[in-house]
Design an enzyme around this catalytic site. Structure first.
Site, PDB file in Angstrom:
ATOM      1  N   ASP A  34       0.380  -2.296   5.644  1.00 19.37           N
ATOM      2  CA  ASP A  34       1.269  -3.363   5.184  1.00 19.37           C
ATOM      3  C   ASP A  34       2.177  -3.828   6.314  1.00 19.37           C
ATOM      4  OD1 ASP A  34       0.883  -1.305   2.722  1.00 19.37           O
ATOM      5  OD2 ASP A  34       0.949  -3.388   2.023  1.00 19.37           O
ATOM      6  N   ASP A 174      -2.842  -5.468  -5.880  1.00 17.31           N
ATOM      7  CA  ASP A 174      -1.896  -4.745  -5.024  1.00 17.31           C
ATOM      8  C   ASP A 174      -0.496  -4.780  -5.634  1.00 17.31           C
ATOM      9  OD1 ASP A 174      -0.654  -5.318  -1.614  1.00 17.31           O
ATOM     10  OD2 ASP A 174      -0.393  -3.661  -3.035  1.00 17.31           O
TER      11      ASP A 174
END
Ligand code: DX5
Length: 221
Positions: A34, A174
């Site tokens: 991320d 997600d």
């Protein structure tokens, strides 16, 4: 086949390599890295250097989720660092079509992420350039946020949209994915589960958490 990706956002940043390896040994299919710039989302995480450091430590694919403004400025750096797929946010790409073209020129896969408030219509002109569509089931920026059940209908509509076009593009989800929400999103049409805090937490080991996630969606799926 349901794909499970471990998001290292909730991993111990002092032991990222070890934690990525633990997820691989536990049987995840990929690692999601991320990338946050403190502008597209409020938090700053890491850059290409962390991708480069992780690359030799795991053999599973590295999916790089670019939660950054102007991702087109960094595509080469992340590809060169070892990313197997770059996932860009439509909301950050005024020249969306060109960004996806550029990712393919780098000979890696192009993923598209859309935030909870972004309609599916933004995808219509780029479906042929998209290798994966990541539906955010939280507003991005932090791990451990509650799952947004409102996105289940969006996942169903996206699956219909792709099926009507004869596209088998995988749908990833997600945010807030755990053994309770995973069956819901799989039933709605998602086949790629990105999980951070349900894998990396103080309640159970990475191995136990990945096994619980896998069990929640059944072996046959
Ligand atoms: C956006 C991030 C997170 C992370 C997963 O905030 O993309 O969604 O990957 O976080 P969890 O699984 O803890 O919700």
């Amino acid at each position: 086949m349901v794909v499970i990706e471990a998001s290292i956002l909730s991993a111990d940043f002092a032991r990222l390599g070890e934690q990525a390896r633990q997820a691989e040994v536990a049987g995840v299919d990929a690692i999601q890295v991320d990338i946050m710039d403190g502008r597209f989302v409020p938090v700053i995480t890491f850059g290409p250097g962390v991708v480069r450091a992780l690359r030799p430590l795991v053999s599973v694919p590295l999916d790089v989720h670019l939660m950054i403004v102007a991702p087109e400025r960094h595509l080469e750096a992340f590809a060169d660092a070892g990313a197997d797929r770059l996932i860009v946010h439509q909301e950050a790409c005024p020249h969306f079509h060109r960004v996806l073209q550029r990712i393919h020129e780098l000979e890696i896969e192009a993923g598209v992420a859309i935030n909870p408030g972004t309609p599916l219509s933004v995808l219509e002109e780029v479906l042929d350039l998209t290798d994966l569509i990541q539906v955010m089931t939280v507003n991005p920026g932090w791990g451990g946020q509650p799952f947004l059940h409102s996105q289940l209908d969006k996942i169903r509509r996206l699956r219909r949209m792709l099926d009507e076009r004869g596209l088998d593009t995988p749908i990833a989800v997600d945010g807030g994915i755990d053994p309770t929400t995973a069956p819901l999103v799989v039933s709605a049409g998602a086949t790629v589960l990105i999980a951070g805090s349900s894998i990396y937490n103080c309640y159970a080991s990475v191995t136990e958490n990945v096994a619980a996630l896998r069990a929640s969606v059944g072996r046959e799926m």
